[in-house]
Write a protein that holds these residues in place. Structure first.
Motif: not given
Length: 313
Positions: A83-101
């Motif tokens: 995707s050519k996007t910073p990995v940390i941005d992708q992780l931070n965007a998806r972290l709330p969903a995983t933590l919620s579950i």
């Protein structure tokens, strides 16, 4: 206690290094080439090789890993190959969903598991046997199968809850809660049974000790004995079971997020694996290992609260 925390934090450093190195090796052994994935099947061998050189994929694996590790220590987890996007941005965007579950499943499992374990330990008889049967069923039912059944019955036939998707808490708390119910139930069933069984065994052991009989002889009520002494003395095995469940359920999110189409870290790892998106996979590994370290640290601190001997260690 401070010394205990510092010791655990010191051990977390080699844990992260070993985990990321193993992830690097495993991905390196998977057949496929990220350069070929990026350019597509029509690209020539010369184009693929040129892209491999530009991405640094032509270097030995340990050179690539050391370069990544140096950047990671500075807070840079790299850029996604696909995707050519910073990995940390992708992780931070998806972290709330995983933590919620994960947090939701852990809370539900802890509350229901401890309640069921206390009930079966105090009542015994049929309650204990029912807890054993429930535990056996909970361990035997696969998470993904239970998730599919819940989607088919609760979401599709009854239309009580959404079948897939995730709504951030900041957008709509009610929709966020509805989206979490089925995934949390799917993950929590096994946790309830495990925690209930550990709670019952630990509590029965404590209730059989001599000091409990002494408290009863002194006129203490059963509820007071249970709350003030029995549960506290049985707390370490119970906390251990809760911590083990949290760590284990992190792996379960990979399948559950796929079943319910939730954009979490597990789904990100699944999508990155066939594409050999190594920076993303290493980033997910770092986040998961960090969560494990935090939970283990909280478990150790709880040990210290429950047992003064641990604080003095």
């Amino acid at each position: 206690m401070v010394r205990l925390i510092l010791r655990r934090l010191a051990w977390s450093v080699p844990l992260l290094v070993v985990a990321t190195m193993l992830a690097f090796l495993i991905v390196d052994l998977i057949p496929g080439d990220p350069a070929r994935v990026i350019l597509g099947p029509t690209a020539t061998a010369e184009q693929v090789e040129a892209l491999r050189v530009s991405l640094g994929l032509d270097r030995p694996w340990f050179v690539q890993y050391l370069a990544w590790l140096g950047d990671a220590l500075r807070g840079d987890l790299g850029t996604s190959v696909i995707s050519k996007t910073p990995v940390i941005d992708q992780l931070n965007a998806r972290l709330p969903a995983t933590l919620s579950i994960v947090v939701g499943a852990t809370v539900v499992s802890a509350v229901l598991g401890v309640a069921l374990g206390v009930f079966s330990a105090v009542r015994g008889g049929w309650a204990g046997r029912a807890a054993d049967v429930f535990a056996m069923l909970g361990f035997a039912i696969p998470n993904y199968w239970l998730g599919l059944v819940l989607v088919a019955v609760v979401a599709v036939q009854l239309r009580w809850l959404p079948a897939t998707g995730y709504t951030p808490l900041t957008e709509s708390p009610w929709e966020w809660l509805k989206a979490l119910i089925l995934p949390v139930i799917t993950l929590a069933v096994g946790g309830v049974t495990m925690i209930a069984k550990n709670t019952r065994e630990a509590l029965r052991d404590v209730l059989a000790r001599d000091f409990i009989d002494s408290l009863r002889a002194d006129g203490w009520s059963e509820s007071r004995i249970l709350v003030r002494h029995a549960l506290r003395n049985a707390g370490i095995p119970i906390v251990t079971a809760i911590g083990v469940f949290f760590v284990g359920v992190l792996g379960g999110t990979v399948l559950v997020e796929s079943v319910f189409a939730i954009p979490g870290l597990g789904g990100l790892a699944v999508a990155a694996t066939p594409a050999h998106d190594l920076p993303v996979l290493l980033g997910v590994t770092v986040y998961f290992c960090t969560l494990v370290v935090i939970v283990n640290l909280l478990v150790d601190v709880t040990y210290g609260v429950l047992n003064p001997k641990v604080r003095a260690a």
